[in-house]
Write an enzyme that holds these catalytic residues in place. Structure first.
Site, short mmCIF file in Angstrom:
data_model
loop_
_atom_site.label_atom_id
_atom_site.label_comp_id
_atom_site.label_asym_id
_atom_site.label_seq_id
_atom_site.Cartn_x
_atom_site.Cartn_y
_atom_site.Cartn_z
N GLU A 25 0.83 -1.22 0.00
CA GLU A 25 0.00 0.00 0.00
C GLU A 25 0.86 1.26 0.00
O GLU A 25 0.57 2.22 -0.72
CB GLU A 25 -0.97 0.00 1.19
CG GLU A 25 -1.91 -1.20 1.27
CD GLU A 25 -2.66 -1.50 -0.01
OE1 GLU A 25 -2.82 -0.60 -0.85
OE2 GLU A 25 -3.08 -2.66 -0.19
N HIS A 42 -4.97 -6.37 -10.72
CA HIS A 42 -4.31 -7.32 -9.82
C HIS A 42 -4.00 -8.64 -10.52
O HIS A 42 -3.40 -9.53 -9.92
CB HIS A 42 -5.16 -7.58 -8.58
CG HIS A 42 -5.47 -6.34 -7.82
ND1 HIS A 42 -6.55 -5.53 -8.11
CD2 HIS A 42 -4.83 -5.75 -6.78
CE1 HIS A 42 -6.57 -4.50 -7.29
NE2 HIS A 42 -5.53 -4.60 -6.47
N1 ASN Z 1 -5.69 -4.27 -1.89
C1 ASN Z 1 -5.93 -3.60 -3.13
C2 ASN Z 1 -4.65 -2.94 -3.60
O1 ASN Z 1 -3.95 -2.29 -2.88
C3 ASN Z 1 -6.99 -2.60 -3.05
C4 ASN Z 1 -7.31 -2.13 -4.39
O2 ASN Z 1 -7.82 -2.83 -5.21
N2 ASN Z 1 -6.96 -0.89 -4.69
O3 ASN Z 1 -4.35 -3.08 -4.74
ZN ZN Z 2 -2.46 -2.55 -4.85
#
Ligand code: ASN
Ligand code: ZN
Length: 334
Positions: A153, A238
Site C-alpha cells: 500500500e 491485480h
Molecule cells: N488491496 C488492493 C490494492 O492495494 C486494493 C485495491 O484494489 N486498490 O491493490
Molecule cells: Zn495494490
C-alpha cells in the site's frame, strides 16, 4: 528541529514483539505518531468506511507506551503491525534509494486500521494520501496488516509520486506489480524473525497461508497472467500485474526451481540467471522514477528498465542483457 521519538514497545499480530517510535503528548499519554519517520500515524477507523457518511476515526492512546498484546482482542495489536511496517518501508526507501518519504519530501502518511467490518482488503487512497486496513473476516482470513501488504500500500504512494501509472489497463498492471515488488523487497529488508521473506503476496492474511499472488508463476492463482498476451489490458489490474511480477522475479531470482519458486520461461524463451534483489531493485526503482509515465504499458516498461540498466551498469552489461532476458521470459519482447 530534531524529531526524536519516544521508544515504545509493540506486541503485534503478524510482526510479533517490536520497538516503535511514538509520541508523548503534553498530558503524558502516548500516541501512535512516529516522529522519526515523517510523523507516520496510525489511527483507529472504528470499523467505519473511509469517505462514507458514517466515517469517523480516533487516535490511539496509551498510558505506558506498550502497545497491543499480540491478540486481536486488543485494538492496538494490528496498529503495531502497521506502524512498524510503515517505518520499515520508510527505512527501506531511504537506505536503498536515498529517498526520504514516499514523496521524497520527508512527509509521513496516515493509516487507519479496523477499517469497515471484517474487511478482506487494504487500500491506498491517492486523494487523502492515506491507507486503510481491514480486520479480515469469514473463512480463513486474518487482518490485512502484514508487512508485505503494508509495503504494497505504501508503494502505491511512491508510484503516485513518480510514474503515476494510471490504474487501469497495462499501466494499472504495472502499478500493481510495482506495489507487489516493493512489498516483497521490504519483507526481504526486514527478514526473520519478524517476517520470513518470500516472493508470495499476502499469504499471512490467510489462516492457512495461501498467498493471494505468486510472483514466480502468477498463473498459480488461476486468474493472473504469467506471460504477456494482447488481452492483458482487459484484465483486473491485480491480474495483469502478473507479467510485471514475473519479470521482476526472473530478474532477481531467475527461472527454474529454487527455494523461492519455479518460474518457467514463456514460449521458447531461454532460461534466465537472476541478478539478486539489490540490482533488480535499483533497476526497477530507476525505471519507475525516471522513465515510466502515466500511460506506460509493458512494452514501455521494458524500454524503461533497459534504459535504467544501461544508466546503472552500462549498455550491453550483464545486467542490461538480463533485463532483456527477464522480459522475454515473461512474454515481452521488442
Ligand atoms: N488491496 C488492493 C490494492 O492495494 C486494493 C485495491 O484494489 N486498490 O491493490
Ligand atoms: Zn495494490
Amino acid at each position: 528541529t530534531v524529531h526524536t521519538g519516544e521508544q515504545g514497545t509493540g506486541h503485534g499480530l503478524h510482526v510479533g514483539d517490536v520497538e516503535l517510535s511514538t509520541t508523548r503528548r503534553q498530558d503524558g499519554s502516548y500516541t501512535l505518531v512516529d516522529p522519526e519517520h515523517g510523523g507516520n500515524t496510525v489511527s483507529d477507523a472504528l470499523n467505519t468506511y473511509h469517505g462514507s457518511a458514517l466515517w469517523r476515526s480516533a487516535e490511539f492512546s496509551d498510558a505506558d507506551n506498550v502497545w497491543g498484546d499480540g491478540t486481536r482482542a486488543d485494538r492496538a495489536t494490528v496498529a503495531v503491525d502497521v506502524l512498524y511496517g510503515m517505518a520499515r518501508t520508510w527505512d527501506y526507501l531511504r537506505d536503498t534509494f536515498g529517498r526520504t518519504g514516499l514523496f521524497g519530501d520527508r512527509a509521513g502518511v496516515t493509516a487507519y486500521v479496523h477499517h469497515d467490518v471484517d474487511e478482506n482488503n487494504a487500500s491506498w487512497s491517492s486523494t487523502c494520501k492515506c491507507m486503510t486496513f481491514g480486520d479480515g473476516g469469514g473463512d480463513n482470513r486474518a487482518p490485512y496488516t502484514t508487512l508485505d501488504v503494508v509495503g504494497h500500500e505504501m508503494a502505491h504512494g511512491l508510484t503516485d509520486a513518480t510514474a503515476d501509472l494510471i490504474y487501469r489497463g497495462e499501466s494499472g498492471g504495472l502499478n500493481e506489480a510495482s506495489s507487489d515488488i516493493f512489498g516483497t523487497l521490504v519483507e526481504f529488508h526486514v527478514d526473520s524473525p519478524v517476517d520470513t521473506p518470500d516472493y508470495t503476496v499476502s499469504e499471512k492474511t490467510r489462516l492457512d497461508g495461501t498467498p493471494s499472488r505468486w510472483m514466480d508463476e502468477p498463473s498459480k492463482d488461476g486468474k493472473s497472467l504469467s506471460c504477456w498476451t494482447p488481452t492483458a489490458k482487459d484484465l483486473d489490474v491485480h491480474h495483469s500485474s502478473g507479467i510485471g511480477n514475473k519479470f521482476f522475479y526472473n530478474l532477481a531470482v531467475g527461472s527454474g526451481a529454487s527455494r523461492w519458486g519455479d518460474s518457467r520461461p514463456c514460449g521458447d524463451a531461454p532460461p534466465v540467471t537472476g541478478l539478486g534483489n539489490d540490482r533488480a531493485a535499483q533497476i526497477w526503482y530507476r525505471a519507475l522514477s525516471l522513465y515510466m509515465v502515466s500511460n506506460t504499458n509493458y512494452a514501455g516498461a521494458r524500454e524503461a528498465t533497459l534504459r535504467a540498466a544501461a544508466d546503472l551498469y552500462g549498455a550491453g552489461s550483464t545486467e542490461q542483457r538480463t533485463v532483456d532476458a527477464a522480459w522475454l521470459a515473461a512474454g515481452v519482447s521488442s
